[in-house]
Design an enzyme around this catalytic site. Structure first.
Site, mmCIF file in Angstrom:
data_model
loop_
_atom_site.group_PDB
_atom_site.id
_atom_site.type_symbol
_atom_site.label_atom_id
_atom_site.label_comp_id
_atom_site.label_asym_id
_atom_site.label_seq_id
_atom_site.Cartn_x
_atom_site.Cartn_y
_atom_site.Cartn_z
ATOM 1 N N HIS A 43 0.833 -1.207 0.000
ATOM 2 C CA HIS A 43 0.000 0.000 0.000
ATOM 3 C C HIS A 43 0.867 1.257 0.000
ATOM 4 C CE1 HIS A 43 -3.665 2.353 1.287
ATOM 5 N NE2 HIS A 43 -2.709 3.152 1.716
ATOM 6 N N GLU A 44 1.773 1.334 0.972
ATOM 7 C CA GLU A 44 2.607 2.545 1.070
ATOM 8 C C GLU A 44 3.542 2.674 -0.126
ATOM 9 O OE1 GLU A 44 1.716 4.730 3.032
ATOM 10 O OE2 GLU A 44 0.446 3.496 4.317
ATOM 11 N N HIS A 67 1.792 4.487 -2.856
ATOM 12 C CA HIS A 67 1.907 5.943 -2.675
ATOM 13 C C HIS A 67 3.280 6.432 -3.136
ATOM 14 C CE1 HIS A 67 -1.817 6.814 -0.668
ATOM 15 N NE2 HIS A 67 -1.562 6.091 0.402
ATOM 16 N N HIS A 97 3.562 6.825 -6.766
ATOM 17 C CA HIS A 97 2.847 8.030 -7.195
ATOM 18 C C HIS A 97 3.769 9.245 -7.086
ATOM 19 C CE1 HIS A 97 -1.424 10.052 -7.027
ATOM 20 N NE2 HIS A 97 -0.811 10.264 -8.170
#
Length: 680
Positions: free
Chosen positions: A471-472, A475, A478
């Protein structure tokens, strides 16, 4: 002092990274003061420019102003979250209102706004600007109006007061939660009280006690200690003790109590929203989100609740029935649920974290995520020990694109410390942007609180920690893959209910056999995870998905209740929370507990009136991942489309435009319900 202040000198480090090895706490206040003076001078130069206002001399100049202040702020506030101490917290309390005033001096400056408005009126429909320039112009104008530029003189002063007070209260809230988390220690000296706990959890507790020069074992409220204790400890009274300590943080009536702080924060947010012409804080926030209105958010949460609540109720009943079969005779309480739920999961699927953890050694998972990123986007990572770090546990990497060009610096900070906030997050020290024709590449950090290595074992992750890492890292991608011109539109600078798409889509690979076979290797034997165990992980993927969904909805409803208030609350904080979360209630009420008093996401983070965004983005990611499932989970062409349309674009376009450019259609809630097993 300024001559030898490393924050005020050129960063003579690889990729101009922060010189953590040279920075001390004493450097921050002088650096903040000088950087604020520089920023004010830059703003004054824009205002006093005798030339007619243009996009370049007003909007772009404003975008570039305060660059040094942004850099120093990023370093300081990231340290305050990941490696804080009393001195840093003291500086944060002193500098936050100064920064709030600095910001207000820009947004409330009538002469500056007059120039911005002139450019906006002249250019906001002009073909002379690029699409990204139009977006920057639109965002800049809105930023002024949303921060009080259209207010009268007295109203502007009121806005200033509110902003300064909110920044102080938010900091205090976070400090109280951290202190309450750090203060509690369950010190066990009787080995019988360890019954049910896995050996590595016991070893970690023994190491904690040893480090504090105590006999026995110490368990804390930090997640890698708290969560396994609640899942595995046979001693029900000790589970209750841990649960009560965790859920009463900020609600003990002591000098760290957050209830009055919450009332003040909520009242001030409401007052600010009304000043700006909105009925409540949620209206103000959501006007700049994909969801647009509180009504749409509440309808979305209600639709999800109607689909998931019957499943959640059935799942809780199943756990209770299972507990009864094992001899449990009491009422099933919240401190019982994780314990019996884990036992039911083990019985039903013959799988548990203890069976899978040996295959999820942190180093191997990290390599597996690096490899996944390489397969999808061609990116490679190279550790660079010459890049300074803020703690000796932090690792620094250089990321390179498929063509060998430098992409980003990536910091990884894995383990809990007393100076680190709980949870997991991605942040940046420098955002990607173009400066004088040069592509300035970003410095990104992933911070987690994973299970520490012990004296006998490396760090072995639970499956939940594996998905958190993915998940992290989503990010981080991104941030790392951003290709825009302006820093304020870079990377994760997107609507809050869109920002979770790149992170949550990465979690999907944790349920894919092909990836699990590549990443999961036994830490002692090197053996690949057996097919049988992978099948069980996939089969158990939707175990209690109804319960998990309702739990998330409960947080979203609580958040929306606080921020759709149109009058300050007269009732008690705990009663207000109970009323807000009542539609999702699955257990008996427990006196003294309150989740709001430690709900840092909305009272000390950026998720006020935005917590629903996690579920909103799940709808996006479930629908988006269908394309990978259709074309192949490592399909480079699909990944390239996701990169070009989502990851590289930052906030340069409306999120729905970006999403449709990738997926070809708007998302459907059905994709999420089907993935979670809540709909056929």
């Amino acid at each position: 002092m300024n001559d030898n202040n490393p924050l005020l000198q050129p960063f003579n480090t690889p990729h101009q990274t922060a010189p953590f090895d040279k920075i001390s706490e004493d450097h921050f206040m002088p650096a903040f003061e000088l950087a604020m003076k520089e920023g004010r001078d830059e703003i004054a130069a824009i205002i006093n420019n005798p030339e007619p206002p243009t996009f370049e001399n007003t909007i772009e100049a404003l975008e570039k102003s305060g660059e040094r202040l942004d850099r120093i702020s990023n370093i300081f506030f990231n340290l305050n979250a990941a490696e804080t101490n009393e001195k840093i917290q003291s500086i944060a309390r002193e500098v936050s209102p100064m920064l709030s005033e600095y910001s207000n001096d820009i947004w409330l400056n009538e002469k500056l706004f007059a120039k911005v408005k002139t450019v906006y009126d002249q250019y906001h429909t002009s073909p002379a600007l690029t699409e990204e320039q139009h977006k920057l112009l639109e965002d800049t104008y809105k930023s002024f109006t949303r921060r009080g530029a259209l207010l009268s003189g007295d109203e502007k002063e009121k806005y200033r007061e509110i902003s300064a007070e909110l920044s102080k209260l938010s900091l205090q809230f976070g400090e109280n939660v951290l202190a309450e988390t750090n203060d509690f220690k369950l010190h066990i000296t009787n080995p019988e009280d360890l019954a049910g706990l896995p050996q590595d959890v016991i070893d970690a507790a023994a190491l904690k006690a040893k480090n504090e020069n105590l006999e026995g074992w110490i368990f804390t409220l930090h997640f890698p200690s708290y969560f396994p204790f609640m899942k595995f400890a046979d001693n029900r009274e000790l589970r209750k003790k841990m649960y009560m300590a965790y859920t009463t943080r900020g609600n003990k009536g002591n000098n760290r109590d957050n209830k009055e702080i919450i009332k003040k924060i909520v009242a001030l947010r409401l007052e600010k929203a009304k000043l700006l012409g909105y009925n409540n804080h949620a209206e103000y926030v959501l006007s700049e989100r994909m969801a647009k209105t509180p009504d749409r958010v509440n309808r979305f949460l209600q639709e999800l609740l109607e689909a998931s609540l019957p499943f959640a109720q059935k799942e809780v009943k199943e756990v209770e029935d299972f507990a009864r079969k094992t001899g449990f005779k009491d009422t099933l309480q919240r401190w019982d649920f994780a314990y019996y739920s884990e036992k039911l999961k083990t019985a039903r699927y013959n799988i548990s974290d203890e069976m899978t953890k040996p295959y999820f050694q942190l180093e191997k998972v990290k390599e597996g995520i690096f490899d996944l990123t390489n397969r999808l986007y061609g990116i490679t990572f190279k550790r660079n020990s010459d890049i300074p770090v803020y703690h000796d546990e932090v690792e620094a990497y250089e990321a390179y694109d498929a063509d060998g060009s430098f992409l980003a610096v990536l910091y990884l900070d894995f383990f809990p410390r007393e100076g680190k906030q709980g949870g997991a997050w991605m942040t940046s020290y420098l955002d990607q942007h173009i400066e004088n024709g040069k592509d300035i590449r970003p410095h990104i950090s992933v911070v987690t609180n994973f299970t520490r290595p012990t004296e006998s074992k490396p760090s072995l992750l639970t499956f939940n920690e594996v998905t958190t890492f993915l998940h992290e890292f989503g990010h981080a991608l991104h941030g790392m893959l951003s290709r825009v011109t302006y820093e304020s539109l870079s990377g994760t600078s997107v609507f809050r209910d869109f920002v979770e798409l790149p992170s949550q889509i990465m979690e999907n690979w944790a349920q894919q056999k092909e990836w699990l076979h590549m990443v999961a290797k036994h830490y002692e034997t090197g053996e690949t995870i057996p097919d049988e165990l992978v099948d069980k992980i996939v089969a158990a993927g939707n175990f209690q998905s109804g319960y998990a969904t309702v739990r998330q909805i409960s947080f979203g409803l609580n958040d929306m209740a606080w921020h759709t208030l149109e009058e300050p609350i007269a009732t008690d904080v705990t009663n207000f929370e109970k009323s807000a979360m009542q539609p999702t209630e699955l257990f008996p009420d427990v006196e003294g507990t309150c989740m709001s008093t430690a709900f840092s996401h909305i009272f000390n983070g950026g998720y006020a009136a935005g917590y629903y965004g996690y579920k909103w983005a799940e709808v996006l990611d479930a629908h988006a991942f269908q394309l990978f499932k259709q074309n192949g989970i490592f399909d480079r062409k699909t990944a390239q489309a996701f990169r070009e349309n989502i990851l590289e674009k930052g906030g340069t376009k409306d999120p729905m435009e970006l999403y449709i450019a990738f997926r070809g259609e708007e998302p459907s809630i059905d994709a999420l319900l089907i993935r979670c097993g809540l709909k056929n």
